[in-house]
Design a protein around this motif. Structure first.
Motif, mmCIF file in Angstrom:
data_model
loop_
_atom_site.group_PDB
_atom_site.id
_atom_site.type_symbol
_atom_site.label_atom_id
_atom_site.label_comp_id
_atom_site.label_asym_id
_atom_site.label_seq_id
_atom_site.Cartn_x
_atom_site.Cartn_y
_atom_site.Cartn_z
ATOM 1 N N PRO A 149 83.776 75.734 9.505
ATOM 2 C CA PRO A 149 83.625 74.323 9.889
ATOM 3 C C PRO A 149 84.543 73.960 11.056
ATOM 4 N N ASP A 150 84.110 72.986 11.834
ATOM 5 C CA ASP A 150 84.923 72.501 12.949
ATOM 6 C C ASP A 150 86.290 72.046 12.448
ATOM 7 N N GLY A 151 87.310 72.296 13.245
ATOM 8 C CA GLY A 151 88.641 71.831 12.880
ATOM 9 C C GLY A 151 89.716 72.735 13.445
ATOM 10 N N THR A 152 90.961 72.363 13.206
ATOM 11 C CA THR A 152 92.121 73.156 13.597
ATOM 12 C C THR A 152 92.772 73.697 12.332
ATOM 13 N N TYR A 153 93.083 74.989 12.323
ATOM 14 C CA TYR A 153 93.535 75.660 11.112
ATOM 15 C C TYR A 153 94.799 76.465 11.361
ATOM 16 N N ASP A 154 95.544 76.680 10.280
ATOM 17 C CA ASP A 154 96.654 77.625 10.252
ATOM 18 C C ASP A 154 96.221 78.822 9.413
ATOM 19 N N ILE A 155 96.350 80.019 9.980
ATOM 20 C CA ILE A 155 95.948 81.240 9.283
ATOM 21 C C ILE A 155 97.192 81.964 8.784
ATOM 22 N N TYR A 156 97.254 82.163 7.472
ATOM 23 C CA TYR A 156 98.319 82.935 6.839
ATOM 24 C C TYR A 156 97.763 84.320 6.514
ATOM 25 N N TRP A 157 98.595 85.340 6.663
ATOM 26 C CA TRP A 157 98.093 86.697 6.444
ATOM 27 C C TRP A 157 99.173 87.577 5.834
ATOM 28 N N GLY A 158 98.724 88.598 5.120
ATOM 29 C CA GLY A 158 99.645 89.570 4.547
ATOM 30 C C GLY A 158 98.951 90.914 4.394
ATOM 31 N N CYS A 159 99.610 91.972 4.815
ATOM 32 C CA CYS A 159 99.096 93.335 4.669
ATOM 33 C C CYS A 159 100.183 94.190 4.017
ATOM 34 N N ALA A 160 99.779 95.089 3.152
ATOM 35 C CA ALA A 160 100.737 95.926 2.434
ATOM 36 C C ALA A 160 100.232 97.354 2.384
ATOM 37 N N THR A 161 101.179 98.291 2.304
ATOM 38 C CA THR A 161 100.817 99.697 2.197
ATOM 39 C C THR A 161 100.190 99.981 0.843
ATOM 40 N N ILE A 162 99.259 100.921 0.829
ATOM 41 C CA ILE A 162 98.584 101.340 -0.390
ATOM 42 C C ILE A 162 98.973 102.783 -0.665
ATOM 43 N N THR A 163 99.510 103.053 -1.834
ATOM 44 C CA THR A 163 99.884 104.414 -2.212
ATOM 45 C C THR A 163 99.111 104.831 -3.449
ATOM 46 N N LEU A 164 98.636 106.042 -3.434
ATOM 47 C CA LEU A 164 97.885 106.591 -4.567
ATOM 48 C C LEU A 164 98.556 107.873 -5.041
ATOM 49 N N PRO A 165 98.807 108.015 -6.338
ATOM 50 C CA PRO A 165 98.516 107.027 -7.376
ATOM 51 C C PRO A 165 99.442 105.830 -7.285
ATOM 52 N N PRO A 166 99.037 104.688 -7.851
ATOM 53 C CA PRO A 166 99.864 103.488 -7.787
ATOM 54 C C PRO A 166 101.268 103.733 -8.323
ATOM 55 N N GLY A 167 102.258 103.161 -7.629
ATOM 56 C CA GLY A 167 103.646 103.265 -8.063
ATOM 57 C C GLY A 167 104.342 104.520 -7.616
ATOM 58 N N SER A 168 103.659 105.370 -6.801
ATOM 59 C CA SER A 168 104.258 106.640 -6.416
ATOM 60 C C SER A 168 105.199 106.518 -5.231
ATOM 61 N N ALA A 169 105.205 105.389 -4.552
ATOM 62 C CA ALA A 169 106.085 105.207 -3.400
ATOM 63 C C ALA A 169 106.397 103.733 -3.241
ATOM 64 N N ARG A 170 107.442 103.444 -2.480
ATOM 65 C CA ARG A 170 107.806 102.055 -2.240
ATOM 66 C C ARG A 170 106.784 101.412 -1.316
ATOM 67 N N GLU A 171 106.535 100.172 -1.570
ATOM 68 C CA GLU A 171 105.537 99.401 -0.842
ATOM 69 C C GLU A 171 106.175 98.686 0.340
ATOM 70 N N GLN A 172 105.433 98.577 1.446
ATOM 71 C CA GLN A 172 105.891 97.817 2.602
ATOM 72 C C GLN A 172 104.926 96.668 2.843
ATOM 73 N N PHE A 173 105.459 95.584 3.422
ATOM 74 C CA PHE A 173 104.667 94.378 3.618
ATOM 75 C C PHE A 173 104.871 93.844 5.024
ATOM 76 N N TRP A 174 103.777 93.303 5.590
ATOM 77 C CA TRP A 174 103.828 92.615 6.874
ATOM 78 C C TRP A 174 103.055 91.314 6.748
ATOM 79 N N GLY A 175 103.542 90.277 7.389
ATOM 80 C CA GLY A 175 102.779 89.033 7.391
ATOM 81 C C GLY A 175 103.636 87.808 7.211
ATOM 82 N N THR A 176 102.975 86.710 6.857
ATOM 83 C CA THR A 176 103.634 85.424 6.675
ATOM 84 C C THR A 176 104.007 85.241 5.205
ATOM 85 N N ASP A 177 104.661 84.144 4.914
ATOM 86 C CA ASP A 177 104.994 83.791 3.536
ATOM 87 C C ASP A 177 104.465 82.384 3.274
#
Length: 212
Positions: free
Chosen positions: A122-150
């Motif tokens: 829809p028409d308008g002005t917006y603020d976009i928040y984003w977050g990306c994180a590392t994926i490790t398989l199997p889960p919990g096998s490595a420390r996770e890293q994060f990038w983005g806003t809060d």
């Protein structure tokens, strides 16, 4: 092969909107590691009422992302999410190291709302928040890293200080500026359809004629 949805550190916004079943972000309970801000970046492109975010992954692990847009200058609450994107629960949907992916923004749809609606924002002005994180398989096998806003994820150290501001409809290709036209030349007295030339030429030279 699929990744597991996050069950503990999902942002409150996501849980409140029923997004949890679609989230493929990182590993449960793994402590987050410090991340270089330039390792994962996003850049928006707009065409009319569509928004696409290019996510570039220069980290050394696969990443999944969660992105949402709210009306500009409003609190990023679940009830205010207008559009966004979430990495599907498919290994092939993750962004590999050294790769980039263009992800389309979709409006919320259904009850509870999910990010599966139309790509026409829809028409308008917006603020976009984003977050990306590392994926490790199997889960919990490595420390996770994060990038983005809060937000979108809680208990993470943001690498982007502010959301991305966009206005819809976005600008398409810039139309070329109209060529300026030179003012009309004066006409020969008594002959309104005959313009006086800019110069008169003889075999040896050309001489400019003044405007009368």
């Amino acid at each position: 092969m699929t990744t597991r949805p996050r069950t503990t550190r999902l942002r409150k916004l996501s849980a409140g909107m029923g997004f949890a079943a679609a989230v493929a972000l990182a590993t449960a309970l793994a402590p987050s590691a410090s991340a270089a801000p330039a390792d994962v970046t996003v850049s928006p492109s707009l065409a009319g009422n569509t928004i696409t975010l290019k996510v570039s992954n220069n980290a050394n692990k696969r990443i999944g992302c969660e992105i949402f847009g709210v009306k500009a200058n409003t609190s990023p609450a679940a009830s205010g999410v207008v559009f966004g994107y979430q990495t599907p629960e498919e290994l092939g949907a993750l962004i590999s190291p050294g790769a980039s992916k263009n992800v389309p923004m979709r409006v919320t749809a259904g009850t509870p709302p999910t990010l599966t609606g139309s790509t026409t924002i829809p028409d308008g002005t917006y603020d976009i928040y984003w977050g990306c994180a590392t994926i490790t398989l199997p889960p919990g096998s490595a420390r996770e890293q994060f990038w983005g806003t809060d937000p979108p994820l809680t208990n993470m150290t943001p690498t982007a200080a502010a959301p991305i501001r966009v206005s819809v409809p976005g600008a398409g290709p810039t139309a070329p500026a109209p060529e300026s036209e030179a003012p009309a030349r004066p006409t020969v007295p008594g002959f309104p359809n005959i313009e006086i030339p800019e110069q008169i030429c003889a075999p040896w030279a050309c001489y400019p004629l003044p405007r009368f």
